[in-house]
Design a protein around this motif. Sequence first.
Motif, PDB file in Angstrom:
ATOM      1  N   CYS A 183       0.832  -1.209   0.000  1.00  0.00           N
ATOM      2  CA  CYS A 183       0.000   0.000   0.000  1.00  0.00           C
ATOM      3  C   CYS A 183       0.865   1.257   0.000  1.00  0.00           C
ATOM      4  O   CYS A 183       0.639   2.198  -0.756  1.00  0.00           O
ATOM      5  CB  CYS A 183      -0.926  -0.042   1.207  1.00  0.00           C
ATOM      6  N   ALA A 184       1.896   1.263   0.861  1.00  0.00           N
ATOM      7  CA  ALA A 184       2.807   2.416   0.931  1.00  0.00           C
ATOM      8  C   ALA A 184       3.652   2.520  -0.331  1.00  0.00           C
ATOM      9  O   ALA A 184       3.909   3.624  -0.833  1.00  0.00           O
ATOM     10  CB  ALA A 184       3.696   2.295   2.166  1.00  0.00           C
ATOM     11  N   PHE A 185       4.093   1.381  -0.861  1.00  0.00           N
ATOM     12  CA  PHE A 185       4.907   1.379  -2.085  1.00  0.00           C
ATOM     13  C   PHE A 185       4.136   1.947  -3.268  1.00  0.00           C
ATOM     14  O   PHE A 185       4.644   2.787  -4.019  1.00  0.00           O
ATOM     15  CB  PHE A 185       5.386  -0.040  -2.401  1.00  0.00           C
ATOM     16  N   GLU A 186       2.919   1.486  -3.444  1.00  0.00           N
ATOM     17  CA  GLU A 186       2.113   1.946  -4.583  1.00  0.00           C
ATOM     18  C   GLU A 186       1.868   3.447  -4.516  1.00  0.00           C
ATOM     19  O   GLU A 186       1.911   4.144  -5.534  1.00  0.00           O
ATOM     20  CB  GLU A 186       0.780   1.188  -4.628  1.00  0.00           C
ATOM     21  N   PHE A 187       1.639   3.963  -3.306  1.00  0.00           N
ATOM     22  CA  PHE A 187       1.399   5.403  -3.179  1.00  0.00           C
ATOM     23  C   PHE A 187       2.674   6.185  -3.479  1.00  0.00           C
ATOM     24  O   PHE A 187       2.630   7.229  -4.144  1.00  0.00           O
ATOM     25  CB  PHE A 187       0.876   5.735  -1.779  1.00  0.00           C
ATOM     26  N   LEU A 188       3.809   5.686  -3.007  1.00  0.00           N
ATOM     27  CA  LEU A 188       5.076   6.360  -3.297  1.00  0.00           C
ATOM     28  C   LEU A 188       5.319   6.382  -4.800  1.00  0.00           C
ATOM     29  O   LEU A 188       5.651   7.430  -5.379  1.00  0.00           O
ATOM     30  CB  LEU A 188       6.225   5.652  -2.568  1.00  0.00           C
ATOM     31  N   LYS A 189       5.168   5.243  -5.439  1.00  0.00           N
ATOM     32  CA  LYS A 189       5.424   5.111  -6.878  1.00  0.00           C
ATOM     33  C   LYS A 189       4.477   5.974  -7.708  1.00  0.00           C
ATOM     34  O   LYS A 189       4.899   6.621  -8.678  1.00  0.00           O
ATOM     35  CB  LYS A 189       5.297   3.637  -7.270  1.00  0.00           C
ATOM     36  N   ASP A 190       3.208   5.993  -7.319  1.00  0.00           N
ATOM     37  CA  ASP A 190       2.195   6.659  -8.137  1.00  0.00           C
ATOM     38  C   ASP A 190       2.087   8.156  -7.891  1.00  0.00           C
ATOM     39  O   ASP A 190       1.679   8.902  -8.795  1.00  0.00           O
ATOM     40  CB  ASP A 190       0.824   6.016  -7.886  1.00  0.00           C
ATOM     41  N   TYR A 191       2.435   8.622  -6.679  1.00  0.00           N
ATOM     42  CA  TYR A 191       2.160  10.015  -6.331  1.00  0.00           C
ATOM     43  C   TYR A 191       3.385  10.819  -5.871  1.00  0.00           C
ATOM     44  O   TYR A 191       3.471  12.007  -6.163  1.00  0.00           O
ATOM     45  CB  TYR A 191       1.075  10.081  -5.245  1.00  0.00           C
ATOM     46  N   PHE A 192       4.298  10.201  -5.170  1.00  0.00           N
ATOM     47  CA  PHE A 192       5.459  10.959  -4.698  1.00  0.00           C
ATOM     48  C   PHE A 192       6.565  11.055  -5.747  1.00  0.00           C
ATOM     49  O   PHE A 192       7.289  12.037  -5.792  1.00  0.00           O
ATOM     50  CB  PHE A 192       6.043  10.342  -3.418  1.00  0.00           C
ATOM     51  N   TYR A 193       6.689  10.040  -6.574  1.00  0.00           N
ATOM     52  CA  TYR A 193       7.770  10.036  -7.563  1.00  0.00           C
ATOM     53  C   TYR A 193       7.433  10.942  -8.739  1.00  0.00           C
ATOM     54  O   TYR A 193       6.330  10.897  -9.289  1.00  0.00           O
ATOM     55  CB  TYR A 193       8.052   8.620  -8.063  1.00  0.00           C
ATOM     56  N   ASP A 194       8.393  11.790  -9.101  1.00  0.00           N
ATOM     57  CA  ASP A 194       8.234  12.743 -10.196  1.00  0.00           C
ATOM     58  C   ASP A 194       8.773  12.105 -11.482  1.00  0.00           C
ATOM     59  O   ASP A 194       9.989  12.009 -11.669  1.00  0.00           O
ATOM     60  CB  ASP A 194       8.989  14.029  -9.864  1.00  0.00           C
ATOM     61  N   ILE A 195       7.876  11.664 -12.330  1.00  0.00           N
ATOM     62  CA  ILE A 195       8.285  10.974 -13.556  1.00  0.00           C
ATOM     63  C   ILE A 195       9.079  11.901 -14.466  1.00  0.00           C
ATOM     64  O   ILE A 195      10.039  11.472 -15.122  1.00  0.00           O
ATOM     65  CB  ILE A 195       7.044  10.430 -14.303  1.00  0.00           C
ATOM     66  N   ARG A 196       8.729  13.199 -14.489  1.00  0.00           N
ATOM     67  CA  ARG A 196       9.369  14.123 -15.434  1.00  0.00           C
ATOM     68  C   ARG A 196      10.808  14.438 -15.037  1.00  0.00           C
ATOM     69  O   ARG A 196      11.729  14.324 -15.849  1.00  0.00           O
ATOM     70  CB  ARG A 196       8.550  15.412 -15.535  1.00  0.00           C
ATOM     71  N   TYR A 197      10.997  14.843 -13.768  1.00  0.00           N
ATOM     72  CA  TYR A 197      12.331  15.301 -13.355  1.00  0.00           C
ATOM     73  C   TYR A 197      13.056  14.310 -12.447  1.00  0.00           C
ATOM     74  O   TYR A 197      14.179  14.552 -12.047  1.00  0.00           O
ATOM     75  CB  TYR A 197      12.215  16.651 -12.637  1.00  0.00           C
ATOM     76  N   ARG A 198      12.384  13.217 -12.144  1.00  0.00           N
ATOM     77  CA  ARG A 198      12.891  12.195 -11.217  1.00  0.00           C
ATOM     78  C   ARG A 198      12.912  12.746  -9.777  1.00  0.00           C
ATOM     79  O   ARG A 198      12.643  13.915  -9.535  1.00  0.00           O
ATOM     80  CB  ARG A 198      14.274  11.686 -11.612  1.00  0.00           C
ATOM     81  N   GLY A 199      13.220  11.883  -8.851  1.00  0.00           N
ATOM     82  CA  GLY A 199      13.196  12.265  -7.448  1.00  0.00           C
ATOM     83  C   GLY A 199      11.791  12.205  -6.870  1.00  0.00           C
ATOM     84  O   GLY A 199      10.794  12.070  -7.592  1.00  0.00           O
ATOM     85  N   VAL A 200      11.711  12.313  -5.548  1.00  0.00           N
ATOM     86  CA  VAL A 200      10.418  12.306  -4.865  1.00  0.00           C
ATOM     87  C   VAL A 200      10.125  13.675  -4.267  1.00  0.00           C
ATOM     88  O   VAL A 200      11.030  14.380  -3.809  1.00  0.00           O
ATOM     89  CB  VAL A 200      10.349  11.215  -3.767  1.00  0.00           C
ATOM     90  N   PHE A 201       8.840  14.038  -4.292  1.00  0.00           N
ATOM     91  CA  PHE A 201       8.388  15.295  -3.705  1.00  0.00           C
ATOM     92  C   PHE A 201       8.434  15.227  -2.184  1.00  0.00           C
ATOM     93  O   PHE A 201       8.381  14.159  -1.579  1.00  0.00           O
ATOM     94  CB  PHE A 201       6.946  15.598  -4.130  1.00  0.00           C
ATOM     95  N   TRP A 202       8.445  16.397  -1.564  1.00  0.00           N
ATOM     96  CA  TRP A 202       8.407  16.479  -0.103  1.00  0.00           C
ATOM     97  C   TRP A 202       7.040  16.073   0.442  1.00  0.00           C
ATOM     98  O   TRP A 202       6.948  15.331   1.409  1.00  0.00           O
ATOM     99  CB  TRP A 202       8.757  17.902   0.331  1.00  0.00           C
ATOM    100  N   SER A 203       5.971  16.544  -0.210  1.00  0.00           N
ATOM    101  CA  SER A 203       4.630  16.211   0.276  1.00  0.00           C
ATOM    102  C   SER A 203       3.605  16.327  -0.840  1.00  0.00           C
ATOM    103  O   SER A 203       3.837  16.986  -1.867  1.00  0.00           O
ATOM    104  CB  SER A 203       4.225  17.121   1.446  1.00  0.00           C
ATOM    105  N   VAL A 204       2.455  15.665  -0.604  1.00  0.00           N
ATOM    106  CA  VAL A 204       1.321  15.750  -1.525  1.00  0.00           C
ATOM    107  C   VAL A 204       0.064  15.967  -0.699  1.00  0.00           C
ATOM    108  O   VAL A 204       0.049  15.761   0.515  1.00  0.00           O
ATOM    109  CB  VAL A 204       1.195  14.467  -2.379  1.00  0.00           C
TER     110      VAL A 204
END
Length: 397
Positions: A79-100
């Motif tokens: 559940c946590a992995f899918e949310f990280l992959k789908d929402y926190f990860y920035d497909i365009r610039y790579r990296g993960v956001f601080w918050s959503v």
Amino acid sequence: MISALTSGSFRKHLTEDLIPFWNKMTDMERGGFYGYADECGIPDKNSPKGCILNSRILWFYSASYNLLKEPELLEKAKCAFEFLKDYFYDIRYRGVFWSVEADGTPLDTTKHTYNQSFAIYALSEYYKACGDKAALSLAYSLYYVIEEKCRDKDGYFEAFDMEFNPVSNEKLSENGVIATRTMNTLLHVLEAYSELYRADHLEQVKDSLLEILSLFKSRVYNEERGICEVFFDKDYNSLIDLESYGHDIEASWLIYRACEVLEDEKVTEDMMPVIMGLALSAYNNGIDRENNAMNDECEKGIVNAKKVWWVQAESVTGFYNAYTLDSTKAEYLTMSNKVWEYINNYVMDKKTGEWVEDVNPDNTINKGQALVHPWKCPYHNGRMCIEMIRRLEDQNH
């Protein structure tokens, strides 16, 4: 003295308190986990979701599964992995956001090295739990982002915007300074790379680990005082006279963990003065002898005697680790035991099973302390349980 350090006591707390509490934080409607819960453990279902919190939850359930092998734990990790992959990860610039936002809409698009590191740490543990190559691939994407975008030849920088342009480091600066480099971020890059290397043994990650260990010994560790300096400018000049007891005892055992992962006797021998020096200084200077708990920090000679939840957790593991490295230091074993007793008496919230964030120097607790927020998570206390269960059970076999 009868020892409270039994694998059963840690297993009971993990399985009967921490896991049930965090199970209730699952956002069944929008995915992931709620980003905030009040002092009674009641979640705010519309609160923003922080990536550090989500990553630490991902790590917690993955590591708990790797210990306990209960399928529902792996489902929570997924559940946590899918949310990280789908929402926190920035497909365009790579990296993960601080918050959503609660629904996954990007909120704070800062790309912080510390944040990337915790995602790597969690993804590596999840990969070990289930073998999902997508998790390992994402971990490597973040590793290469850090190495390409977040550093120079002398080490790691801190904060960046969405496109990885440098920005001011308010998020990991405190005590009136704005740091260009921090011990805290370096420590958690080390931690993340240790688990990534353990998961896959890529030679480039090994080289990164060796470099970070060298930085700790040559630029961060103050040999004269037996502490890690905390905040630095670009050239590693310390910005403040600050001793962070929790970070020092945590660094002591995480540096040793990196040495264990590398399986290089020469590296371990080289780092042992740092490992044991940090433990000794934390023991000599950081302990509240009346309460047998670890104080928060000391700034310019003035001790902050509040008892912070995560500092106590790292003290239990860190002092136990130091004792296993030098069994003549029985005082470390005693202190690990006493801090665990202190946690049971004062830090655990008896109604919910989670821990309160801060305990006052007189052991009273201020009302209104949230049990879940972007920094309040099952990582430090959950990891303490998992580490101590493994160590104590290994010792008995």
